[in-house]
Design an enzyme around this catalytic site. Sequence first.
Site, PDB file in Angstrom:
ATOM      1  N   ARG A  96     106.087  39.466  46.869  1.00 16.72           N
ATOM      2  CA  ARG A  96     105.882  40.353  45.712  1.00 16.72           C
ATOM      3  C   ARG A  96     105.880  39.584  44.402  1.00 16.72           C
ATOM      4  O   ARG A  96     105.254  39.990  43.435  1.00 16.72           O
ATOM      5  CB  ARG A  96     106.920  41.485  45.713  1.00 16.72           C
ATOM      6  CG  ARG A  96     106.684  42.485  46.849  1.00 16.72           C
ATOM      7  CD  ARG A  96     107.856  43.442  47.028  1.00 16.72           C
ATOM      8  NE  ARG A  96     109.104  42.745  47.295  1.00 16.72           N
ATOM      9  CZ  ARG A  96     109.490  42.317  48.495  1.00 16.72           C
ATOM     10  NH1 ARG A  96     108.736  42.512  49.538  1.00 16.72           N
ATOM     11  NH2 ARG A  96     110.627  41.693  48.652  1.00 16.72           N
ATOM     12  N   GLU A 148     120.938  37.292  50.976  1.00 14.76           N
ATOM     13  CA  GLU A 148     122.022  38.262  51.089  1.00 14.76           C
ATOM     14  C   GLU A 148     122.250  38.616  52.557  1.00 14.76           C
ATOM     15  O   GLU A 148     123.360  38.878  52.986  1.00 14.76           O
ATOM     16  CB  GLU A 148     121.656  39.513  50.289  1.00 14.76           C
ATOM     17  CG  GLU A 148     122.655  40.636  50.409  1.00 14.76           C
ATOM     18  CD  GLU A 148     122.158  41.918  49.795  1.00 14.76           C
ATOM     19  OE1 GLU A 148     122.901  42.899  49.888  1.00 14.76           O
ATOM     20  OE2 GLU A 148     121.044  41.949  49.248  1.00 14.76           O
TER      21      GLU A 148
END
Length: 179
Positions: A62, A99
């Site tokens: 993105r 994460e």
Amino acid sequence: MASVQDELKALVRTIPDFPKPGIQFRDITTLLLDSGGLVRTIDALAATIDGPIDLVAAIEARGFAIGGALAVKLGAGLLLIRKDGKLPGATIAEDYALEYGSDRLAMHVDACAPGARVLIVDDLLATGGTALAAARLIKRAGGEISGARFVIDLPDLGGAKALAEAGIETASLMAFDGH
């Protein structure tokens, strides 16, 4: 600016439990679909830049949409930072922690001239691991990090702090609580 931030924030979709349970995925594809939202996003990011930029280093995937448009707006070239194995030719690569796991980023070995002023761009800043890996690649090639820009920051995950500790000036257009 607060009204523009609120307007852009409303265009971001949240997808719960993606890519794994407990993650609140902030999806900018809905913002990208809105032509006015996309223009306002690029204009707002460009307004945060002081000084000349030679290259915008956009992080897959993105980040490519945001980085390409921002590079055009800034009159800069576009440096693609991709997942390892996606680029033809000679590359350099860096491992990094996410994460929810780990991965490896790569760039063409000759994509960044020594001394080039490079702005790192991605859609979202979480722990900062991806952006820090991109910064390490750029520095290995001899580039100078001019800062990092993100559409979204997840401040609870500490990415902005990690980039600041690495000496990288950072700005984001909006923030969401949680992860």
